[in-house]
Design an enzyme around this catalytic site. Structure first.
Site, PDB file in Angstrom:
ATOM      1  N   LYS A   1       0.745  -1.251   0.086  1.00 37.60           N
ATOM      2  CA  LYS A   1      -0.034  -0.186  -0.044  1.00 37.60           C
ATOM      3  C   LYS A   1       0.858   1.153  -0.035  1.00 37.60           C
ATOM      4  O   LYS A   1       0.640   2.366  -0.809  1.00 37.60           O
ATOM      5  CB  LYS A   1      -0.961  -0.031   1.147  1.00 37.60           C
ATOM      6  CG  LYS A   1      -1.911  -1.115   1.143  1.00 37.60           C
ATOM      7  CD  LYS A   1      -2.829  -1.115   2.146  1.00 37.60           C
ATOM      8  CE  LYS A   1      -2.509  -1.419   3.667  1.00 37.60           C
ATOM      9  NZ  LYS A   1      -1.730  -2.766   3.779  1.00 37.60           N
ATOM     10  N   THR A   2       1.926   1.480   0.780  1.00 33.26           N
ATOM     11  CA  THR A   2       2.679   2.382   0.842  1.00 33.26           C
ATOM     12  C   THR A   2       3.582   2.720  -0.427  1.00 33.26           C
ATOM     13  O   THR A   2       3.714   3.598  -1.152  1.00 33.26           O
ATOM     14  CB  THR A   2       3.858   2.464   1.963  1.00 33.26           C
ATOM     15  OG1 THR A   2       2.854   2.310   3.233  1.00 33.26           O
ATOM     16  CG2 THR A   2       4.723   3.402   2.198  1.00 33.26           C
TER      17      THR A   2
ATOM     18  N   ASP B   1      -1.495   6.777   6.373  1.00 29.42           N
ATOM     19  CA  ASP B   1      -1.642   5.180   6.767  1.00 29.42           C
ATOM     20  C   ASP B   1      -2.419   4.946   7.781  1.00 29.42           C
ATOM     21  O   ASP B   1      -2.627   5.737   8.828  1.00 29.42           O
ATOM     22  CB  ASP B   1      -0.036   4.785   7.007  1.00 29.42           C
ATOM     23  CG  ASP B   1       0.080   3.371   6.869  1.00 29.42           C
ATOM     24  OD1 ASP B   1      -0.729   2.585   6.525  1.00 29.42           O
ATOM     25  OD2 ASP B   1       0.860   2.724   7.574  1.00 29.42           O
TER      26      ASP B   1
ATOM     27  N   THR C   1      -5.675  -1.302   7.030  1.00 22.30           N
ATOM     28  CA  THR C   1      -5.956  -2.851   6.951  1.00 22.30           C
ATOM     29  C   THR C   1      -7.461  -3.448   7.513  1.00 22.30           C
ATOM     30  O   THR C   1      -7.632  -4.344   7.525  1.00 22.30           O
ATOM     31  CB  THR C   1      -4.855  -3.370   7.921  1.00 22.30           C
ATOM     32  OG1 THR C   1      -4.944  -2.633   9.266  1.00 22.30           O
ATOM     33  CG2 THR C   1      -3.520  -2.977   7.460  1.00 22.30           C
TER      34      THR C   1
ATOM     35  N   ARG D   1       6.693  -8.836   1.856  1.00 20.62           N
ATOM     36  CA  ARG D   1       7.532  -8.241   3.069  1.00 20.62           C
ATOM     37  C   ARG D   1       8.170  -9.517   3.645  1.00 20.62           C
ATOM     38  O   ARG D   1       9.195  -9.446   3.759  1.00 20.62           O
ATOM     39  CB  ARG D   1       6.814  -7.220   3.846  1.00 20.62           C
ATOM     40  CG  ARG D   1       7.555  -7.004   5.112  1.00 20.62           C
ATOM     41  CD  ARG D   1       6.758  -5.946   6.026  1.00 20.62           C
ATOM     42  NE  ARG D   1       6.701  -4.708   5.512  1.00 20.62           N
ATOM     43  CZ  ARG D   1       5.766  -3.902   5.672  1.00 20.62           C
ATOM     44  NH1 ARG D   1       4.915  -4.282   6.480  1.00 20.62           N
ATOM     45  NH2 ARG D   1       5.540  -2.679   5.350  1.00 20.62           N
TER      46      ARG D   1
END
Length: 366
Positions: free
Chosen positions: A84-85, A129, A178, A237
């Site tokens: 997302k970032t 965020d 999230t 990640r």
């Protein structure tokens, strides 16, 4: 590969719920943050996975550039670690605009948001965020800012308070969450584009791993990448974190080349099994199967048996076990599935020994 920044609040929550030291935790740790800048893709073409979101977002950005206008506000939802970032930074790069990054927990008052909004440049991208964790007063101010590019700044208190309208330059808000269900409908409706980030398929993670290996100057073969991808829980990640740990093992214990055998042995050292389960995950399953005969068993009882806090079991271990089809949440308690018995190499109790899922039978057998 695709990376996400994490806020200080995310790091704190990871520590609080016991997930901060897990190799398979989706939240970013200090080492992740240190290497993200070098590994993060710079444009949509380089971004791996999320085909639908990429295609739709590409149309939104191309159309905005053709009109010479700022892009619509964008909401990105999905689990941590899916990019997302990264997409927010790509949006800024594609629009040729600077980006401002903050988080919902950091905005506790409407004044905090007003200070950020009033300093934005025209066309700038504001990445917010964990937007669902923003305070309610700030959230209500954001409604007007997104729709009319204006905020009302309250000066004074009580009957003498005055609202001063402040015009804002056009900007693009990129919100990430999230837990999209926690966003109020008025806020969701103000986003022109909403994209949901899905977990990655193993083949996509292999592409992520090969790209990261090139950037990290790590030699890895196809089988080695597949072995790591299969244990990465569908999350880039985690795939990159496992790659770095396997790289360390290969450099110390082998010739530096990551093969399937080296990857398997290395991840065995770090207690990450073939399906991506770690020590905590297996402890939950073993307690459920060996002590309680596969359940049903209450969450608190299961947490005591594992020696962890209730919240740790429920929020850290269970989501992945449920997603993998190894555990089910029922009104009567937690129940193991046949796949859980097979994964741990155990034989389910005979049907004639008692009702299916009798927790007491498993307890007394243990």
């Amino acid at each position: 590969m695709n990376w996400e920044d994490s806020s200080d609040t995310a790091d704190l929550s990871a520590t609080a719920d016991g997930s901060g030291d897990r190799l398979v935790a989706a939240d970013a740790d200090g080492e992740d943050t240190a290497v993200e800048a070098a590994l993060r893709p710079k444009d949509l073409e380089e971004f791996v996975g999320q085909e639908k979101v990429r295609e739709q977002l590409d149309l939104v950005l191309r159309a905005a550039r053709a009109r010479g206008a700022t892009a619509d506000h964008v909401l990105l939802s999905g689990a941590p670690g899916l990019g997302k970032t990264t997409l927010s930074m790509i949006i800024a790069a594609e629009m040729g605009a600077p980006i401002r990054i903050t988080s919902g927990p950091a905005i506790q008052h409407a004044g905090d948001l007003a200070a950020i909004l009033s300093s934005l440049q025209e066309g700038e991208v504001l990445f917010l965020d964990e937007i669902h964790r923003m305070s309610r007063p700030a959230e209500e101010m954001l409604y007007m800012a997104m729709e009319d590019f204006r905020v009302d700044v309250i000066v004074g208190k009580g009957p003498g308070a005055t609202a001063i309208p402040l015009e804002l330059p056009p900007f693009t808000l990129v919100g990430a969450t999230t837990r999209a269900g926690l966003l109020p409908p008025p806020l969701r409706d103000r986003f022109g584009f909403t994209g949901h980030m899905e977990f990655y398929e193993p083949a996509e993670l292999e592409r992520v791993i090969h790209r990261s290996a090139r950037l990290l100057d790590v030699e890895i073969d196809t089988g080695g990448a597949a072995e790591i991808a299969g244990r990465s829980r569908g999350t880039p990640r985690i795939a990159n974190r496992l790659l770095r740990r396997v790289r360390d093992y290969a450099q110390v214990k082998a010739d530096g080349v990551i093969t399937p055998e080296i990857a398997s042995v290395a991840l065995g050292v770090y207690e990450v099994d073939a399906r991506g389960l770690d020590r905590l995950d297996r402890a939950v399953l073993q307690a459920l199967l060996k002590l309680f005969g596969g359940g049903p068993v209450g969450l608190s009882t299961l947490a005591v048996a594992v020696g962890e806090e209730r919240e740790t079991v429920e929020e850290v271990a269970e989501p992945f076990l449920v997603r993998e089809g190894l555990l089910a949440r029922t009104p009567r308690g937690r129940v193991a599935t046949p796949a859980a018995w097979a994964h741990l190499g155990l034989v389910p109790p005979h049907q004639g020994a008692g009702p299916a899922g009798s927790g007491q039978q498993g307890l007394f057998r243990a």
